[in-house]
Design a protein around this motif. Structure first.
Motif, PDB file in Angstrom:
ATOM      1  N   LEU A 267      44.783  34.806  22.800  1.00  0.00           N
ATOM      2  CA  LEU A 267      44.007  36.024  23.296  1.00  0.00           C
ATOM      3  C   LEU A 267      43.279  35.635  24.365  1.00  0.00           C
ATOM      4  CD1 LEU A 267      43.826  37.878  20.040  1.00  0.00           C
ATOM      5  CD2 LEU A 267      45.000  38.406  21.912  1.00  0.00           C
ATOM      6  N   VAL A 268      42.246  34.792  24.096  1.00  0.00           N
ATOM      7  CA  VAL A 268      41.525  34.046  25.165  1.00  0.00           C
ATOM      8  C   VAL A 268      42.046  34.059  26.422  1.00  0.00           C
ATOM      9  CG1 VAL A 268      39.809  32.268  25.680  1.00  0.00           C
ATOM     10  CG2 VAL A 268      39.726  33.106  23.351  1.00  0.00           C
ATOM     11  N   VAL A 269      43.092  32.862  26.505  1.00  0.00           N
ATOM     12  CA  VAL A 269      43.850  32.856  27.647  1.00  0.00           C
ATOM     13  C   VAL A 269      44.442  34.101  28.250  1.00  0.00           C
ATOM     14  CG1 VAL A 269      45.813  31.491  28.743  1.00  0.00           C
ATOM     15  CG2 VAL A 269      44.553  30.403  26.993  1.00  0.00           C
ATOM     16  N   THR A 270      44.787  34.850  27.672  1.00  0.00           N
ATOM     17  CA  THR A 270      45.481  36.423  28.179  1.00  0.00           C
ATOM     18  C   THR A 270      44.251  36.970  29.038  1.00  0.00           C
ATOM     19  OG1 THR A 270      47.531  36.239  26.735  1.00  0.00           O
ATOM     20  CG2 THR A 270      46.810  38.233  27.947  1.00  0.00           C
ATOM     21  N   ALA A 271      43.069  36.970  28.146  1.00  0.00           N
ATOM     22  CA  ALA A 271      42.098  37.907  28.500  1.00  0.00           C
ATOM     23  C   ALA A 271      41.228  37.220  29.655  1.00  0.00           C
ATOM     24  CB  ALA A 271      41.149  38.038  27.366  1.00  0.00           C
ATOM     25  N   SER A 272      41.106  36.064  29.605  1.00  0.00           N
ATOM     26  CA  SER A 272      40.695  35.380  30.743  1.00  0.00           C
ATOM     27  C   SER A 272      41.250  35.484  32.275  1.00  0.00           C
ATOM     28  CB  SER A 272      40.150  34.007  30.553  1.00  0.00           C
ATOM     29  OG  SER A 272      41.387  33.418  30.407  1.00  0.00           O
ATOM     30  N   GLN A 273      42.675  35.324  32.040  1.00  0.00           N
ATOM     31  CA  GLN A 273      43.306  35.355  33.289  1.00  0.00           C
ATOM     32  C   GLN A 273      43.681  36.711  33.873  1.00  0.00           C
ATOM     33  OE1 GLN A 273      45.377  33.058  34.836  1.00  0.00           O
ATOM     34  NE2 GLN A 273      44.018  31.703  33.578  1.00  0.00           N
ATOM     35  N   PHE A 274      43.518  37.716  32.887  1.00  0.00           N
ATOM     36  CA  PHE A 274      43.591  39.356  33.429  1.00  0.00           C
ATOM     37  C   PHE A 274      42.133  39.738  33.915  1.00  0.00           C
ATOM     38  CE2 PHE A 274      47.486  39.275  30.931  1.00  0.00           C
ATOM     39  CZ  PHE A 274      48.179  39.902  32.179  1.00  0.00           C
ATOM     40  N   VAL A 275      41.032  39.329  33.228  1.00  0.00           N
ATOM     41  CA  VAL A 275      39.777  39.690  33.911  1.00  0.00           C
ATOM     42  C   VAL A 275      39.553  38.950  35.193  1.00  0.00           C
ATOM     43  CG1 VAL A 275      37.264  39.295  33.496  1.00  0.00           C
ATOM     44  CG2 VAL A 275      38.853  39.938  31.675  1.00  0.00           C
ATOM     45  N   THR A 276      39.952  37.672  35.333  1.00  0.00           N
ATOM     46  CA  THR A 276      39.588  37.328  36.560  1.00  0.00           C
ATOM     47  C   THR A 276      40.630  37.676  37.858  1.00  0.00           C
ATOM     48  OG1 THR A 276      39.161  35.175  35.501  1.00  0.00           O
ATOM     49  CG2 THR A 276      39.637  34.922  37.818  1.00  0.00           C
ATOM     50  N   LEU A 277      41.879  37.992  37.368  1.00  0.00           N
ATOM     51  CA  LEU A 277      42.742  38.723  38.422  1.00  0.00           C
ATOM     52  C   LEU A 277      42.446  40.008  38.704  1.00  0.00           C
ATOM     53  CD1 LEU A 277      45.721  38.596  39.782  1.00  0.00           C
ATOM     54  CD2 LEU A 277      46.603  39.637  37.550  1.00  0.00           C
ATOM     55  N   PHE A 278      41.760  40.897  37.793  1.00  0.00           N
ATOM     56  CA  PHE A 278      41.220  41.934  38.065  1.00  0.00           C
ATOM     57  C   PHE A 278      40.185  42.089  39.238  1.00  0.00           C
ATOM     58  CE2 PHE A 278      38.753  45.998  37.277  1.00  0.00           C
ATOM     59  CZ  PHE A 278      39.727  46.931  37.352  1.00  0.00           C
ATOM     60  N   ARG A 279      39.176  41.095  38.914  1.00  0.00           N
ATOM     61  CA  ARG A 279      38.048  40.984  39.674  1.00  0.00           C
ATOM     62  C   ARG A 279      38.505  40.455  41.238  1.00  0.00           C
ATOM     63  NH1 ARG A 279      32.764  40.734  38.241  1.00  0.00           N
ATOM     64  NH2 ARG A 279      32.119  40.691  35.879  1.00  0.00           N
ATOM     65  N   ALA A 280      39.452  39.402  40.951  1.00  0.00           N
ATOM     66  CA  ALA A 280      39.968  38.783  42.498  1.00  0.00           C
ATOM     67  C   ALA A 280      40.475  39.940  43.180  1.00  0.00           C
ATOM     68  CB  ALA A 280      40.840  37.563  42.276  1.00  0.00           C
ATOM     69  N   MET A 281      41.248  40.728  42.618  1.00  0.00           N
ATOM     70  CA  MET A 281      42.375  41.802  43.193  1.00  0.00           C
ATOM     71  C   MET A 281      41.337  43.064  43.653  1.00  0.00           C
ATOM     72  SD  MET A 281      45.135  40.397  43.563  1.00  0.00           S
ATOM     73  CE  MET A 281      45.960  42.063  44.352  1.00  0.00           C
ATOM     74  N   ALA A 282      40.356  43.337  42.948  1.00  0.00           N
ATOM     75  CA  ALA A 282      39.312  44.409  43.139  1.00  0.00           C
ATOM     76  C   ALA A 282      38.385  44.048  44.675  1.00  0.00           C
ATOM     77  CB  ALA A 282      38.421  44.820  41.921  1.00  0.00           C
ATOM     78  N   SER A 283      38.108  42.834  44.550  1.00  0.00           N
ATOM     79  CA  SER A 283      37.221  42.604  45.732  1.00  0.00           C
ATOM     80  C   SER A 283      37.759  41.097  46.182  1.00  0.00           C
ATOM     81  CB  SER A 283      35.868  42.546  45.480  1.00  0.00           C
ATOM     82  OG  SER A 283      34.949  41.933  46.489  1.00  0.00           O
ATOM     83  N   ARG A 284      38.425  41.005  47.276  1.00  0.00           N
ATOM     84  CA  ARG A 284      38.783  39.891  47.942  1.00  0.00           C
ATOM     85  C   ARG A 284      37.812  38.949  48.423  1.00  0.00           C
ATOM     86  NH1 ARG A 284      44.506  40.193  48.246  1.00  0.00           N
ATOM     87  NH2 ARG A 284      45.430  42.324  47.749  1.00  0.00           N
ATOM     88  N   ARG A 285      36.746  39.462  49.064  1.00  0.00           N
ATOM     89  CA  ARG A 285      35.645  38.652  49.395  1.00  0.00           C
ATOM     90  C   ARG A 285      34.948  37.963  48.715  1.00  0.00           C
ATOM     91  NH1 ARG A 285      31.977  43.271  51.788  1.00  0.00           N
ATOM     92  NH2 ARG A 285      32.027  44.057  49.658  1.00  0.00           N
ATOM     93  N   ILE A 286      35.279  37.809  47.197  1.00  0.00           N
ATOM     94  CA  ILE A 286      34.476  37.007  46.522  1.00  0.00           C
ATOM     95  C   ILE A 286      35.307  35.733  46.193  1.00  0.00           C
ATOM     96  CG2 ILE A 286      33.798  38.830  44.926  1.00  0.00           C
ATOM     97  CD1 ILE A 286      35.577  38.010  42.793  1.00  0.00           C
ATOM     98  N   ILE A 287      36.669  35.485  46.868  1.00  0.00           N
ATOM     99  CA  ILE A 287      37.394  34.301  46.731  1.00  0.00           C
ATOM    100  C   ILE A 287      37.195  33.289  47.739  1.00  0.00           C
ATOM    101  CG2 ILE A 287      39.689  33.471  46.442  1.00  0.00           C
ATOM    102  CD1 ILE A 287      38.906  35.109  44.221  1.00  0.00           C
ATOM    103  N   ASN A 288      36.843  32.136  47.702  1.00  0.00           N
ATOM    104  CA  ASN A 288      36.511  31.057  48.588  1.00  0.00           C
ATOM    105  C   ASN A 288      37.311  30.022  48.168  1.00  0.00           C
ATOM    106  OD1 ASN A 288      34.841  29.526  46.811  1.00  0.00           O
ATOM    107  ND2 ASN A 288      33.038  31.248  47.551  1.00  0.00           N
TER     108      ASN A 288
END
Length: 445
Positions: A267-288
């Motif tokens: 559950l922790v791995v799944t939740a962390s992956q999807f939260v991070t994916l959601f943030r990254a796709m919602a705002s691409r400028r945060i990725i460096n």
């Protein structure tokens, strides 16, 4: 005195060996056991020291407090402080800060689950009972060498996965420190060392818990693969049932001890992956490059840990369920041979049976992933036609019992086998598509 055979059949497998041996041989066997225990003890002591160093031993109140204090300091406080010091606070940088903070929280949560679950089991059972290698569970002398090899494989596998990830993380932190400006060079070096030590501490705890579950399963696979060898001897069916009950009890204990860890880790791995994916796709400028590298290394560790757990659980479930097919073939072949022997009483029974199967063995068809298993299983050829019907009903009852109790690793009643893995894969794939669909829609708007 009663019939020696009847007396032997009523005893357990270990007692059978002791009954067949004389007093001198039994003493020699005990001396051999003590000698081989001295070969197993050093590797167990090495594993125990390793677990104690990373805070898994919490048998006392002081050990409990020191372990969790070290976790809060190295696993939580240091990464957050370093992130605050090296971050700016305008709007765009604040989004980057939140993204990297999510990675730290995910890493700490996974390590906390691993530390809590494994330390609870070690505190309750101890290292030998936890691994099922104590005198009560280990039993067979010939398994000592295989136990040692499996435990050594634990250290090799841990180093194999941590070392390359350590190199990637170090390179990522060097780039981060070079990018961030500091007044003094020693500040940069201190931040680099603190960040790498904290990362190594958390990742080692997470992978250690996964590899311990993998190790416990692999140690039981040794017994499951050896179970087929019992059929080579002309023993009573009750011996087979007793040994299978013992193996099923061990699998039930493993499932009970690790079910919370497996469920929470997934559950922790799944939740962390999807939260991070959601943030990254919602705002691409945060990725460096820096946080992308950090997220990639952590994702590798997470996925590797889950794969190691699922692979071990599926492997031992497959071995346990494979026992049913092996015993069914053994029963069928022995029944056919017994029938032929009752019809051809004048002829040489042993010669007839060897003519039917020149190799004197029963082929076991495993998949390509099971090539390390036994290739052949010898069957007894000294069948007694007089007691054919009695032994047939015993074997049939044994087969029926195995078909109703296949065994395997379970999580709250769900058997972890290949069917469950396929279900998990399609569930995860569906969630990924759902998140991508929503985030891409938000980005387009």
């Amino acid at each position: 005195m009663g019939n020696p055979r009847t007396q032997i059949e009523e005893e357990s497998p270990t007692e059978v060996q002791v009954t067949l041996l004389g007093p001198e041989q039994t003493q020699e066997e005990e001396e051999e056991e003590e000698e081989k225990d001295t070969q197993l003890d050093p590797i167990l002591r090495r594993l125990d020291i390793f677990l104690c160093f990373f805070g898994f031993h919490q048998s006392s109140l002081l050990g409990f407090l020191l372990s969790w204090a070290a976790f809060l300091l190295l696993g939580v406080s240091i990464p957050v402080v370093i992130l605050r010091v090296s971050s700016c606070y305008d709007c765009e940088k604040h989004q980057i800060y939140n993204f990297e903070l999510d990675i730290i929280v995910s890493r700490s949560c996974l390590a906390a689950v691993s530390l809590g679950c494994v330390s609870h089991n070690l505190r309750k059972y101890g290292i030998r009972k936890f691994l099922f290698v104590d005198r009560l569970h280990g039993q067979m002398l010939r398994f000592r060498k295989e136990y040692t090899e499996k435990i050594q494989g634990f250290f090799r596998l841990l180093f194999f996965w941590i070392f390359p990830c350590f190199l990637l993380k170090t390179a990522c932190e060097v780039i981060r420190i070079a990018y961030a400006y500091h007044d003094f060079w020693w500040q940069s070096v201190a931040m680099l060392l603190a960040s790498v030590i904290s990362w190594i501490y958390l990742i080692t705890i997470s992978l250690t818990a996964c590899l311990l579950f993998n190790l416990v399963c692999n140690l039981q696979v040794i017994h499951l693969e050896n179970y087929g060898k019992l059929l080579e001897r002309d023993s009573d069916v009750s011996v087979f049932i007793e040994e299978h009950l013992r193996l099923r009890l061990h699998l039930s204990k493993i499932s009970h001890r690790f079910r919370i860890f497996l469920l929470l880790a997934f559950l922790v791995v799944t939740a962390s992956q999807f939260v991070t994916l959601f943030r990254a796709m919602a705002s691409r400028r945060i990725i460096n490059f820096i946080n992308e590298c950090d997220f990639a290394v952590f994702s590798i560790v997470q996925v590797v840990g889950i794969i190691l757990c699922l692979n071990a659980a599926v492997k031992i479930s497959h071995r346990a369920q494979g026992v049913v097919s092996v015993v069914c073939r053994w029963h069928a072949l022995l029944t056919c041979n017994s029938t032929d022997a009752s019809e051809l009483r004048v002829s040489n029974s042993a010669g007839s049976l060897e003519a039917m199967n020149p190799s004197g063995s029963l082929p076991m068809n495993y998949s390509e992933s099971d090539l390390e298993s036994l290739d052949y299983l010898a069957h007894p050829i000294n069948t007694q036609p007089v007691s054919y019907m009695s032994t047939y009903h015993k074997r049939q009852a044994f087969v029926t019992y195995l078909q109703s109790n296949p065994g395997g690793i379970t999580i709250f009643g769900w058997t972890v086998d290949r069917a469950l893995i396929n279900t998990i894969f399609f569930l995860e794939f569906t969630l990924v598509l759902f998140v991508l669909g929503n985030t891409l829609g938000l980005t387009a708007n």
